[in-house]
Design an enzyme around this catalytic site. Structure first.
Site, PDB file in Angstrom:
ATOM      1  N   LYS A 135       0.842  -1.183   0.000  1.00  0.00           N
ATOM      2  CA  LYS A 135       0.000   0.000   0.000  1.00  0.00           C
ATOM      3  C   LYS A 135       0.886   1.245   0.000  1.00  0.00           C
ATOM      4  CE  LYS A 135       0.759   1.890   3.338  1.00  0.00           C
ATOM      5  NZ  LYS A 135       2.036   2.384   3.929  1.00  0.00           N
ATOM      6  N   TYR A 220      -4.609   4.214   6.249  1.00  0.00           N
ATOM      7  CA  TYR A 220      -5.140   3.359   7.319  1.00  0.00           C
ATOM      8  C   TYR A 220      -6.379   3.984   7.963  1.00  0.00           C
ATOM      9  CZ  TYR A 220      -0.807   0.656   7.136  1.00  0.00           C
ATOM     10  OH  TYR A 220       0.222  -0.143   6.724  1.00  0.00           O
TER      11      TYR A 220
HETATM   12  P1  NDP Z   1      12.601   1.387   1.493  1.00  0.00           P
HETATM   13  O1  NDP Z   1      13.089   2.684   0.971  1.00  0.00           O
HETATM   14  O2  NDP Z   1      13.195   0.892   2.776  1.00  0.00           O
HETATM   15  O3  NDP Z   1      12.799   0.237   0.407  1.00  0.00           O
HETATM   16  C1  NDP Z   1      12.365   0.373  -0.917  1.00  0.00           C
HETATM   17  C2  NDP Z   1      13.219  -0.529  -1.804  1.00  0.00           C
HETATM   18  O4  NDP Z   1      12.724  -0.425  -3.143  1.00  0.00           O
HETATM   19  C3  NDP Z   1      14.685  -0.144  -1.914  1.00  0.00           C
HETATM   20  O5  NDP Z   1      15.477  -0.657  -0.875  1.00  0.00           O
HETATM   21  C4  NDP Z   1      15.068  -0.714  -3.254  1.00  0.00           C
HETATM   22  O6  NDP Z   1      15.373  -2.098  -3.109  1.00  0.00           O
HETATM   23  C5  NDP Z   1      13.794  -0.637  -4.061  1.00  0.00           C
HETATM   24  N1  NDP Z   1      13.820   0.463  -5.042  1.00  0.00           N
HETATM   25  C6  NDP Z   1      13.675   0.305  -6.389  1.00  0.00           C
HETATM   26  N2  NDP Z   1      13.752   1.472  -7.016  1.00  0.00           N
HETATM   27  C7  NDP Z   1      13.958   2.416  -6.066  1.00  0.00           C
HETATM   28  C8  NDP Z   1      14.128   3.827  -6.119  1.00  0.00           C
HETATM   29  N3  NDP Z   1      14.096   4.520  -7.271  1.00  0.00           N
HETATM   30  N4  NDP Z   1      14.322   4.491  -4.961  1.00  0.00           N
HETATM   31  C9  NDP Z   1      14.339   3.827  -3.768  1.00  0.00           C
HETATM   32  N5  NDP Z   1      14.187   2.485  -3.679  1.00  0.00           N
HETATM   33  C10 NDP Z   1      13.991   1.780  -4.815  1.00  0.00           C
HETATM   34  O7  NDP Z   1      11.013   1.515   1.635  1.00  0.00           O
HETATM   35  P2  NDP Z   1      10.038   0.678   2.588  1.00  0.00           P
HETATM   36  O8  NDP Z   1      10.473  -0.726   2.639  1.00  0.00           O
HETATM   37  O9  NDP Z   1       9.870   1.395   3.859  1.00  0.00           O
HETATM   38  O10 NDP Z   1       8.643   0.808   1.798  1.00  0.00           O
HETATM   39  C11 NDP Z   1       8.424   0.072   0.610  1.00  0.00           C
HETATM   40  C12 NDP Z   1       6.923  -0.040   0.360  1.00  0.00           C
HETATM   41  O11 NDP Z   1       6.326  -0.743   1.426  1.00  0.00           O
HETATM   42  C13 NDP Z   1       6.185   1.312   0.284  1.00  0.00           C
HETATM   43  O12 NDP Z   1       5.192   1.263  -0.702  1.00  0.00           O
HETATM   44  C14 NDP Z   1       5.544   1.448   1.653  1.00  0.00           C
HETATM   45  O13 NDP Z   1       4.359   2.215   1.642  1.00  0.00           O
HETATM   46  C15 NDP Z   1       5.259   0.004   2.007  1.00  0.00           C
HETATM   47  N6  NDP Z   1       5.250  -0.222   3.451  1.00  0.00           N
HETATM   48  C16 NDP Z   1       4.185  -0.874   3.995  1.00  0.00           C
HETATM   49  C17 NDP Z   1       4.109  -1.095   5.340  1.00  0.00           C
HETATM   50  C18 NDP Z   1       2.951  -1.837   5.909  1.00  0.00           C
HETATM   51  O14 NDP Z   1       2.817  -1.884   7.143  1.00  0.00           O
HETATM   52  N7  NDP Z   1       2.118  -2.469   5.097  1.00  0.00           N
HETATM   53  C19 NDP Z   1       5.145  -0.598   6.237  1.00  0.00           C
HETATM   54  C20 NDP Z   1       6.278   0.008   5.572  1.00  0.00           C
HETATM   55  C21 NDP Z   1       6.300   0.193   4.208  1.00  0.00           C
HETATM   56  P3  NDP Z   1      16.535  -2.799  -3.976  1.00  0.00           P
HETATM   57  O15 NDP Z   1      17.802  -2.152  -3.523  1.00  0.00           O
HETATM   58  O16 NDP Z   1      16.407  -4.208  -3.581  1.00  0.00           O
HETATM   59  O17 NDP Z   1      16.229  -2.562  -5.431  1.00  0.00           O
END
Ligand code: NDP
Length: 363
Positions: A135, A220
């Site tokens: 989400k 939420y």
């Molecule tokens: P992060 O920034 O920690 O991780 C995102 C990952 O996406 C990066 O580590 C990278 O992984 C990949 N990525 C690919 N392209 C890009 C880019 N251009 N810029 C940055 N990252 C990129 O984010 P979160 O893990 O906190 O959040 C990810 C998703 O999860 C969001 O949509 C957020 O809303 C959702 N979320 C949901 C939660 C819930 O409770 N349901 C809680 C927290 C987040 P790689 O290096 O492997 O390519």
């Protein structure tokens, strides 16, 4: 979409759903059902994938971590060692489409910044894989619809990471509200916020996040009001507030809004990146229910005027993943679908319209 919305309660009886055993990608039909598990590839190995989804996949019974898709070679190495992944199950964003040929992987779980959900979800669908997507589903309702269409065309399921649809306290709030345990729900109050750190992160960039607190955690509050009433809001009135216009020059910091429901009920909500809030309060004709905290990872707590809610504390992500795996493996009804994500996005768009117009907006 119909004004009544009882689907959230389907989860309560999903265990009794009739079983059918469709041929699922990644699941050889020769394996007896009891041994079938859905192979999931996590795409975007950031905080949520590493610290919540991968750890949950160590606990799940119906699915397991089968592969990864990452743009960071060092993460590929680290995850390969830690989870004993085969080389053939490790992809990057260039090789992603080849996942079509990999029978180990039945579903791709997209956990990238919000704006990248649609392109990766659509590519996974075109590769014939079921799609689990974090989400907010996308950053516009148009893109949500494109994702739904792509998954329909590819005949794969599309689920959104609404972990609270599978969480006992939130399910109880939905039951109390929708079954009118204390009479008709009249008022719902919801709030969700946290103090955001690093000013350079993608969550503060409109091109990657789509919006600020509203897109991230305000969703939420919308969800809470919708499943507490079991109704779809018809109108919204919203205002935006900023205490730090420099840090929040691209996205919203704090938004308060009201949603009107067709039976006259109203919800009052606030979301913020300035400070911490996490509460759901349902006020009905003859009683009330409060969850506080309501929407975070827990442990969640709740009470009604009759006393404390005595409900299990669960690992939200593990339960969500197991239920979604069963949705795919057994074709069970799950209401955390793309249509659910689309509906939230339409409401978010109406909230932003109301902020711009200064008026009450139709959803
Ligand atoms: P992060 O920034 O920690 O991780 C995102 C990952 O996406 C990066 O580590 C990278 O992984 C990949 N990525 C690919 N392209 C890009 C880019 N251009 N810029 C940055 N990252 C990129 O984010 P979160 O893990 O906190 O959040 C990810 C998703 O999860 C969001 O949509 C957020 O809303 C959702 N979320 C949901 C939660 C819930 O409770 N349901 C809680 C927290 C987040 P790689 O290096 O492997 O390519």
């Amino acid at each position: 979409m119909s004004h009544t919305r009882r689907k959230f309660l389907q989860n309560l009886s999903a265990g009794a759903a009739a079983l059918s055993f469709p041929s699922v990608s990644g699941l050889p039909n020769s394996i007896p059902f009891q041994q079938k598990k859905l192979g999931i590839a996590l795409l975007g190995l950031g905080y949520y994938a590493e610290h919540k989804l991968a750890t949950a996949l160590e606990e799940t019974k119906n699915c397991y971590l089968a592969g990864i898709v990452t743009g960071t070679p060092a993460k590929a190495e680290k995850w390969k060692d830690k989870y004993k992944l085969a080389d053939k199950n490790i992809y990057n964003y260039e090789t992603l489409d080849r996942i079509a040929d990999n029978p180990d992987i039945g579903a791709v779980y997209v956990a990238t910044p919000n704006a990248l959900h649609p392109p990766y979800a659509i590519r996974a669908a075109k590769a014939g894989k079921h799609v689990l997507c974090e989400k907010p589903m996308a950053t516009s309702s148009k893109e949500c619809q494109e994702m739904i269409d792509a998954c329909k065309k590819a005949k794969v399921k599309l689920y959104i990471g609404y972990r609270l649809h599978f969480e006992p306290h939130n399910k109880e709030a939905a039951r109390v509200g929708q079954k009118k345990e204390f009479g008709n729900v009249k008022i719902v109050e919801t709030s969700m916020g946290f103090k955001i750190g690093d000013p350079t992160q993608w969550r503060l960039k409109k091109s990657l996040a789509g919006g600020g607190a509203m897109m991230d955690v305000g969703i939420y509050c919308i969800q809470g009001a919708r499943y507490s009433t079991g109704l779809e809001p018809t109108h919204v009135t919203a205002r935006e507030y900023k205490t730090d216009p420099v840090k929040f020059r691209e996205v919203d910091e704090t938004i308060s809004w009201q949603m009107e429901f067709p039976d006259g009920a109203v919800s009052n909500s606030t979301t913020s990146y300035a400070s911490s809030m996490d509460r759901l309060y349902i006020s009905a004709e003859n009683g009330w229910l409060e969850l506080r905290p309501a929407f975070g990872y827990g442990p969640l707590e709740g009470r009604t005027q009759k006393g404390l809610l005595d409900l299990p504390k669960t690992n939200h992500q593990a339960v969500q993943l197991d239920e979604m795996a069963l949705g795919i493996l057994e074709n069970r009804p799950i209401d955390a679908t793309g249509e659910e994500g689309l509906q939230d996005m339409k409401i978010i768009e109406a909230i932003y319209r109301s902020i711009q117009s200064g008026k009450r907006e139709k959803i």
